[in-house]
Design a protein around this motif. Sequence first.
Motif, short mmCIF file in Angstrom:
data_model
loop_
_atom_site.label_atom_id
_atom_site.label_comp_id
_atom_site.label_asym_id
_atom_site.label_seq_id
_atom_site.Cartn_x
_atom_site.Cartn_y
_atom_site.Cartn_z
N LYS A 31 0.85 -1.20 0.00
CA LYS A 31 0.00 0.00 0.00
C LYS A 31 0.88 1.24 0.00
N HIS A 35 -2.44 9.94 0.74
CA HIS A 35 -3.68 10.38 1.36
C HIS A 35 -4.46 11.19 0.32
N THR A 93 -9.15 2.29 -6.41
CA THR A 93 -8.59 3.30 -5.52
C THR A 93 -8.64 2.83 -4.06
N LEU A 97 -5.34 1.65 -1.50
CA LEU A 97 -4.97 2.48 -0.36
C LEU A 97 -5.36 1.93 1.01
#
Length: 190
Positions: A31, A35, A93, A97
Motif C-alpha cells: 500500500k 492520502h 482506488t 490504499l
Amino acid sequence: MELKNKNLNTPITIVSIAIPALVALLFFLPKPEMHPGFDIRILPLFHAILNTATAVLLLASLYFIKNGHVKAHKTTNLVAVGLSAIFLLSYVTYHALAPETRFGDLDHNGVVDAAEKAVLGGIRYVYYFLLLTHIVLAGIIVPLVLFTLLRGFQNDISRHRKIARITWPIWFYVAVTGVIVYIMISPYYH
C-alpha cells in the motif's frame, strides 16, 4: 463512429484480461503512503450504493425491453455501464490504499481467531460463498457486458439478445451480491 462492421474483439479481450489482472495485482502490491484528501472509509458504502443503483437500472432495463421501450432500455444500460466504470475506478482506488478488512475480525487486529470464528458460526460459509461467486462472476461479466453492448450498437439484435440472456442475470447477481457482501462485512471495517 460506425460500429456496424468494426471488429472490436481484440480490444474487448485486452480490457477483459487487464481489469481482473489489475484488481488481483492490488492485493499483492504494498500500500502506498498516499492520502487522497478524504476519508477512504466512505468508499465501500459508495460502492454498495453504486451496486444498488446498477441493480435497479438492470431491472428497469429488463422492464423497458420487455415492453418495447428500446431507447429507455439502451439509456438505462448505458447508465449502468457508466456506474460500473465509476465503481471499478473507486474500487481500485480503495483497495490500493485501504488496509485489508477480514470478515469476522471483531477486534480489528487483522486476524480472525477461533473465538471470532465461533461467534460467526455457519454464516462465514455463506459470506465466503457469496464473496467467491461475486468475485469470479465480476471478472466474467466484463467481456459479457462489452460484447452485449457491442452487439447492441452494431444493431445485431439476434446476437445481442442471445448474449444478453447470459449477461443480464450474471450482471444482476454481481450487483446484488456486491451489496450483500458489503452489508455482511461492514461491521468489520476499521
